[in-house]
Design an enzyme around this catalytic site. Structure first.
Site, PDB file in Angstrom:
ATOM      1  N   ALA A  74       2.596   2.991  -1.159  1.00 34.36           N
ATOM      2  CA  ALA A  74       3.691   2.578  -2.032  1.00 34.36           C
ATOM      3  C   ALA A  74       4.973   3.358  -1.738  1.00 34.36           C
ATOM      4  O   ALA A  74       6.075   2.816  -1.867  1.00 34.36           O
ATOM      5  CB  ALA A  74       3.297   2.751  -3.493  1.00 34.36           C
ATOM      6  N   THR A  75       4.860   4.613  -1.340  1.00 36.81           N
ATOM      7  CA  THR A  75       6.066   5.384  -1.035  1.00 36.81           C
ATOM      8  C   THR A  75       6.850   4.690   0.077  1.00 36.81           C
ATOM      9  O   THR A  75       8.077   4.483  -0.046  1.00 36.81           O
ATOM     10  CB  THR A  75       5.694   6.818  -0.589  1.00 36.81           C
ATOM     11  OG1 THR A  75       4.972   7.449  -1.652  1.00 36.81           O
ATOM     12  CG2 THR A  75       6.933   7.638  -0.258  1.00 36.81           C
ATOM     13  N   ASN A 154       3.567   6.005 -14.371  1.00 37.69           N
ATOM     14  CA  ASN A 154       2.392   6.735 -13.923  1.00 37.69           C
ATOM     15  C   ASN A 154       2.003   7.866 -14.867  1.00 37.69           C
ATOM     16  O   ASN A 154       0.846   8.247 -14.946  1.00 37.69           O
ATOM     17  CB  ASN A 154       2.610   7.283 -12.506  1.00 37.69           C
ATOM     18  CG  ASN A 154       3.955   7.933 -12.315  1.00 37.69           C
ATOM     19  OD1 ASN A 154       4.993   7.295 -12.496  1.00 37.69           O
ATOM     20  ND2 ASN A 154       3.960   9.199 -11.965  1.00 37.69           N
ATOM     21  N   GLN A 182       1.163   1.381 -10.436  1.00 27.36           N
ATOM     22  CA  GLN A 182       0.183   1.668 -11.489  1.00 27.36           C
ATOM     23  C   GLN A 182      -0.256   0.411 -12.236  1.00 27.36           C
ATOM     24  O   GLN A 182      -1.144   0.476 -13.078  1.00 27.36           O
ATOM     25  CB  GLN A 182       0.764   2.681 -12.491  1.00 27.36           C
ATOM     26  CG  GLN A 182       1.005   4.055 -11.900  1.00 27.36           C
ATOM     27  CD  GLN A 182      -0.275   4.811 -11.585  1.00 27.36           C
ATOM     28  OE1 GLN A 182      -1.384   4.416 -11.968  1.00 27.36           O
ATOM     29  NE2 GLN A 182      -0.149   5.918 -10.867  1.00 27.36           N
ATOM     30  N   SER A 202      -0.128  -0.037  -4.015  1.00 25.02           N
ATOM     31  CA  SER A 202      -0.888   0.837  -3.127  1.00 25.02           C
ATOM     32  C   SER A 202      -2.393   0.688  -3.345  1.00 25.02           C
ATOM     33  O   SER A 202      -2.847   0.554  -4.480  1.00 25.02           O
ATOM     34  CB  SER A 202      -0.466   2.274  -3.414  1.00 25.02           C
ATOM     35  OG  SER A 202      -1.058   3.155  -2.500  1.00 25.02           O
ATOM     36  N   ALA A 203      -3.159   0.746  -2.254  1.00 24.15           N
ATOM     37  CA  ALA A 203      -4.612   0.542  -2.353  1.00 24.15           C
ATOM     38  C   ALA A 203      -5.331   1.687  -3.075  1.00 24.15           C
ATOM     39  O   ALA A 203      -6.259   1.453  -3.841  1.00 24.15           O
ATOM     40  CB  ALA A 203      -5.209   0.363  -0.956  1.00 24.15           C
ATOM     41  N   THR A 243       1.131  -0.317  14.815  1.00 24.15           N
ATOM     42  CA  THR A 243      -0.200  -0.923  14.868  1.00 24.15           C
ATOM     43  C   THR A 243      -0.823  -0.942  13.479  1.00 24.15           C
ATOM     44  O   THR A 243      -0.816   0.076  12.777  1.00 24.15           O
ATOM     45  CB  THR A 243      -1.099  -0.135  15.840  1.00 24.15           C
ATOM     46  OG1 THR A 243      -0.490  -0.193  17.130  1.00 24.15           O
ATOM     47  CG2 THR A 243      -2.504  -0.715  15.902  1.00 24.15           C
ATOM     48  N   CYS A 330       2.548  14.858  -8.279  1.00 20.16           N
ATOM     49  CA  CYS A 330       3.486  15.188  -7.201  1.00 20.16           C
ATOM     50  C   CYS A 330       4.321  16.407  -7.543  1.00 20.16           C
ATOM     51  O   CYS A 330       4.865  17.055  -6.666  1.00 20.16           O
ATOM     52  CB  CYS A 330       4.415  14.030  -6.937  1.00 20.16           C
ATOM     53  SG  CYS A 330       3.608  12.458  -7.099  1.00 20.16           S
TER      54      CYS A 330
HETATM   55  C1  LIG Z   1       1.162   6.855  -6.566  1.00 19.95           C
HETATM   56  C2  LIG Z   1       2.472   6.234  -6.815  1.00 19.95           C
HETATM   57  C3  LIG Z   1       3.387   6.017  -5.781  1.00 19.95           C
HETATM   58  C4  LIG Z   1       3.120   6.477  -4.370  1.00 19.95           C
HETATM   59  O1  LIG Z   1       2.108   5.725  -3.768  1.00 19.95           O
HETATM   60  P1  LIG Z   1       1.479   6.172  -2.362  1.00 19.95           P
HETATM   61  O2  LIG Z   1       0.702   4.957  -1.938  1.00 19.95           O
HETATM   62  O3  LIG Z   1       0.622   7.340  -2.649  1.00 19.95           O
HETATM   63  O4  LIG Z   1       2.613   6.457  -1.446  1.00 19.95           O
HETATM   64  C5  LIG Z   1       4.566   5.387  -6.086  1.00 19.95           C
HETATM   65  N1  LIG Z   1       4.847   4.982  -7.332  1.00 19.95           N
HETATM   66  C6  LIG Z   1       3.996   5.157  -8.362  1.00 19.95           C
HETATM   67  C7  LIG Z   1       4.360   4.679  -9.714  1.00 19.95           C
HETATM   68  C8  LIG Z   1       2.788   5.792  -8.138  1.00 19.95           C
HETATM   69  O5  LIG Z   1       1.956   5.983  -9.158  1.00 19.95           O
END
Ligand SMILES: *Cc1c(COP(=O)(O)O)cnc(C)c1O
Length: 387
Positions: A74-75, A154, A182, A202-203, A243, A330
């Site tokens: 997600a980042t 989050n 989230q 994000s997975a 890739t 974080c």
């Molecule tokens: C965990 C999180 C991210 C970051 O996701 P990653 O896949 O670990 O880079 C971004 N936004 C929120 C709201 C999150 O909880």
């Protein structure tokens, strides 16, 4: 048998579902092909698996298959969305509207762009963590190119009025990006109904593997255009070269398929356990819930313990084999109070005394019973000055 420590930090990351691992396993050694190899069966098999996963991911959020761009998480998806829009729409304007309770993946990207000519307006939130829709609409100018609001927070689980934000964005012809990391897999997310143009998720926050995520990029009504932030082989329609992480993507697809099936039951069960935990702890008068209690993720509880420093409480809970977090993972290396709780108007003391409990698919009633007993002991020790 309880497995220690009790894991109540599922908003930081979730354990993988065994069914996800099973789906991924063949793609490490047997089907190891590069999905971009067009000249042999190894490549074709990998490409086919990626296509199938893309459909599983798209179906979870009511998107078209071609609207899913795989990233490393997600980042990266947040960076691609915000920087990509900023560069692509430079001729229209440089104004971005965001919120001061966003995740650092968004806040730090905004900061980077602010150094490069972007003008960022941060909307305030109320004591429940919710933004003001009227204020949002008033903040839009002819130069506004993006509205960036997270789906669910989050730290507190607070869910923003996404559908209404989507309506306002579309009425003014501004793209709407949501960091839904989230929310996806936990509550129903429908990019069409919500009017979302770009969405990151994000997975590893939904029982899939770490290191893989996606950006949803709307193709029409309105089309969201982006400038790529990674140059290379032109993978993912030129939007994300590199890739593809085939096993990760296969796992992500499986995690999405499972969430679609299990979400409703999971949420109901976790909400029951979360409410049980909260009810038991709130019997002690010196505890308050942070964030909205109506319109909140069912598996999250963010509590402030009056007259208690969360670090002392954390240390005690760690000793008692309970894994939770203060603020967001974080920033837990620093002792700064959570920017989310401060933005909601909490005093520094209350923000510093906050603990986040986040339950998951594998949290059991026995684990919550254990947690309640241990926390009650801890609170009593604090009250009697024996902690
Ligand atoms: C965990 C999180 C991210 C970051 O996701 P990653 O896949 O670990 O880079 C971004 N936004 C929120 C709201 C999150 O909880």
């Amino acid at each position: 048998m309880l497995a220690f420590p009790i894991y109540l930090d599922n908003n930081a990351t979730t354990p993988m579902d065994e069914r996800v691992l099973e789906a991924m396993a063949p793609f490490f050694i047997k089907h190891f092909g590069n999905a971009a190899s067009r000249t042999h069966a190894y490549g074709w098999q990998a490409a086919e698996a990626v296509d199938y996963s893309r459909t599983q991911v798209a179906q979870l959020i009511n998107a078209e298959t071609e609207e899913i761009i795989f990233t490393s998480g997600a980042t990266e998806a947040c960076n691609l969305a915000i920087k990509g829009v900023f560069e692509r729409y430079a001729s229209k304007g440089n104004h971005i509207i965001s919120v001061n309770t966003e995740h650092n993946a968004v806040l730090d990207t905004n900061k980077h762009l602010a150094k490069n000519g972007a003008e960022i307006s941060y909307l305030q939130v109320n004591s429940k963590g919710l933004l003001d829709l009227k204020k949002l609409e008033e903040t839009i100018t002819p130069q506004t190119i993006l509205i960036s609001v997270m789906y669910a927070n989050n730290e507190t689980g607070t869910i923003q009025p996404i559908k209404e934000i989507g309506k306002i964005a579309n009425k003014h012809g501004v793209l709407f990006f949501s960091d839904a990391t989230q929310a996806v897999g936990k509550i129903p997310v429908d990019v069409m109904a919500d009017g979302i143009g770009l969405m990151a998720f994000s997975a590893h926050k939904m029982y899939g593997p770490k290191g893989v995520g996606a950006l949803y990029v709307r193709r029409k009504n309105p089309r969201a255009a982006l400038i790529a932030q990674m140059d290379g082989g032109g993978h993912e329609k030129g939007l994300r070269s590199g890739t593809l992480n085939v096993p990760g993507i296969v796992g992500f697809g499986k995690a999405c398929e499972l969430s679609k099936i299990l979400m409703k039951k999971d949420t109901e069960r976790m909400k029951q356990l979360r409410d049980m935990l909260e009810k038991a702890l709130l019997e002690h008068g010196n505890i308050v819930v942070n964030g909205t209690t109506n319109g909140r993720l069912g598996h999250v509880s963010n509590l402030s313990f009056k007259n208690t420093d969360a670090r002392d409480l954390m240390a005690a809970l760690t000793k008692k084999n309970i894994a939770v977090s203060t603020g967001s993972a974080c920033t837990s290396a620093t002792t700064e109070p959570s920017h989310v709780l401060m933005a909601m108007g909490l005093s520094k003391e209350m923000a510093q005394s906050a603990i986040r409990f986040s339950l998951g698919r594998f949290t059991t009633k026995e684990e919550i019973d254990y947690t309640i007993s241990r926390i009650k002991e801890t609170i009593q020790a604090i009250d009697t000055g024996s902690l």
